[in-house]
Motif scaffolding. Structure first.
Motif, PDB file in Angstrom:
ATOM      1  N   ILE A  18       0.839  -1.194   0.000  1.00  0.00           N
ATOM      2  CA  ILE A  18       0.000   0.000   0.000  1.00  0.00           C
ATOM      3  C   ILE A  18       0.879   1.250   0.000  1.00  0.00           C
ATOM      4  N   GLY A  19       0.567   2.182  -0.879  1.00  0.00           N
ATOM      5  CA  GLY A  19       1.203   3.489  -0.878  1.00  0.00           C
ATOM      6  C   GLY A  19       0.214   4.498  -0.342  1.00  0.00           C
ATOM      7  N   SER A  20       0.524   5.093   0.803  1.00  0.00           N
ATOM      8  CA  SER A  20      -0.371   6.074   1.432  1.00  0.00           C
ATOM      9  C   SER A  20       0.464   7.065   2.222  1.00  0.00           C
ATOM     10  N   THR A  69       4.911   5.016   3.303  1.00  0.00           N
ATOM     11  CA  THR A  69       4.162   6.084   3.951  1.00  0.00           C
ATOM     12  C   THR A  69       5.103   7.111   4.570  1.00  0.00           C
ATOM     13  N   THR A  70       4.581   8.290   4.846  1.00  0.00           N
ATOM     14  CA  THR A  70       5.360   9.276   5.597  1.00  0.00           C
ATOM     15  C   THR A  70       5.276   8.994   7.092  1.00  0.00           C
ATOM     16  N   ASN A  71       4.301   8.175   7.492  1.00  0.00           N
ATOM     17  CA  ASN A  71       3.987   8.003   8.902  1.00  0.00           C
ATOM     18  C   ASN A  71       3.955   6.530   9.315  1.00  0.00           C
ATOM     19  N   PRO A  72       5.080   5.972   9.762  1.00  0.00           N
ATOM     20  CA  PRO A  72       5.105   4.565  10.157  1.00  0.00           C
ATOM     21  C   PRO A  72       4.237   4.269  11.384  1.00  0.00           C
ATOM     22  N   GLU A  73       3.876   5.296  12.143  1.00  0.00           N
ATOM     23  CA  GLU A  73       3.016   5.106  13.318  1.00  0.00           C
ATOM     24  C   GLU A  73       1.539   5.180  12.967  1.00  0.00           C
ATOM     25  N   SER A  74       1.221   5.297  11.706  1.00  0.00           N
ATOM     26  CA  SER A  74      -0.164   5.385  11.249  1.00  0.00           C
ATOM     27  C   SER A  74      -0.870   4.039  11.421  1.00  0.00           C
ATOM     28  N   THR A  75      -2.165   4.052  11.196  1.00  0.00           N
ATOM     29  CA  THR A  75      -2.962   2.828  11.273  1.00  0.00           C
ATOM     30  C   THR A  75      -2.393   1.757  10.361  1.00  0.00           C
ATOM     31  N   ILE A  76      -2.110   2.093   9.126  1.00  0.00           N
ATOM     32  CA  ILE A  76      -1.570   1.116   8.168  1.00  0.00           C
ATOM     33  C   ILE A  76      -0.135   0.748   8.538  1.00  0.00           C
ATOM     34  N   GLY A  77       0.663   1.720   8.888  1.00  0.00           N
ATOM     35  CA  GLY A  77       2.055   1.459   9.243  1.00  0.00           C
ATOM     36  C   GLY A  77       2.205   0.507  10.411  1.00  0.00           C
ATOM     37  N   GLN A  78       1.366   0.667  11.419  1.00  0.00           N
ATOM     38  CA  GLN A  78       1.483  -0.160  12.620  1.00  0.00           C
ATOM     39  C   GLN A  78       1.190  -1.629  12.382  1.00  0.00           C
ATOM     40  N   VAL A  93       7.673  -1.526   6.520  1.00  0.00           N
ATOM     41  CA  VAL A  93       7.308  -0.127   6.300  1.00  0.00           C
ATOM     42  C   VAL A  93       8.490   0.595   5.685  1.00  0.00           C
ATOM     43  N   ILE A  94       8.238   1.211   4.548  1.00  0.00           N
ATOM     44  CA  ILE A  94       9.231   2.097   3.952  1.00  0.00           C
ATOM     45  C   ILE A  94       8.774   3.510   4.264  1.00  0.00           C
ATOM     46  N   GLN A  95       9.514   4.162   5.143  1.00  0.00           N
ATOM     47  CA  GLN A  95       9.165   5.534   5.499  1.00  0.00           C
ATOM     48  C   GLN A  95       9.789   6.484   4.486  1.00  0.00           C
TER      49      GLN A  95
END
Length: 185
Positions: free
Chosen positions: A84-86, A112-121, A126-128
């Motif tokens: 997912i790219g978000s 994502t820019t936000n690894p602590e996001s819902t998807i990132g977690q 995770v590629i930040q």
């Protein structure tokens, strides 16, 4: 400013952003792609377009790859990978999709820019991408570009560099991939 000044500024932003990528995360994604039975990609808006571009190159390499939401996309299974790219990692439809993929037992990767996001977690990889999310105010932003442009451009380059990495591992060149290029155009 002249057009070339804007272009130079954008290139500098991209270089700064991409130099901060975690090589370990990129390599983890390369390994997951190599092991997956099928690869699925998803994203919304312009991020979705970058994910489609990545899917096309994976297809050129011979991977079984699908864009979520297309009518010919099969079901996801436990031996598959969803990428997912978000930018925010909070896009509702993508978060629901990510949770469903995890419930099925598939691997999940996020850019994502936000690894602590819902998807990132909930992602396995995770590629930040250290680009300002589109929701950032002018004071929070470190780009001259509007909204999520820096993230979206970075996605394209990150995924193209992953393709180059995978081509190198498989000892493929562009001519080998051309045989899978669309020929009904």
């Amino acid at each position: 400013m002249r057009t070339s000044d804007y272009t130079s500024a954008m290139i500098n932003e991209l270089q700064r952003t991409l130099e901060l990528l975690s090589e370990e995360s990129v390599e983890q994604l390369v390994e997951r792609i190599a092991r997956a039975q099928k690869v699925f990609v998803a994203g919304a808006g312009r991020s979705g377009l970058m994910m489609r571009a990545f899917a096309m190159r994976l297809m050129h390499m011979g991977f079984a790859v699908y864009v979520v939401g297309e009518t010919v996309t099969p079901g996801l299974g436990p031996d598959d990978l969803l990428i997912i790219g978000s930018g925010s990692g909070e896009t509702k439809s993508l978060a629901v999709m990510a949770a469903k993929a995890k419930g099925i037992g598939a691997s999940l990767a996020a850019a994502t820019t936000n690894p602590e996001s819902t998807i990132g977690q909930i992602s396995d990889v995770v590629i930040q991408v250290l680009a300002s999310p589109k929701e950032a105010s002018d004071q929070e932003s470190f780009t001259i570009q509007p909204m999520g442009s820096l993230f979206e451009q970075s996605l394209l380059l990150v995924f193209d560099s992953i393709i180059l990495r995978m081509m190198d591992r498989q000892e493929l060149d562009g001519s080998a991939m051309f045989g899978r290029h669309a020929n009904l155009e």
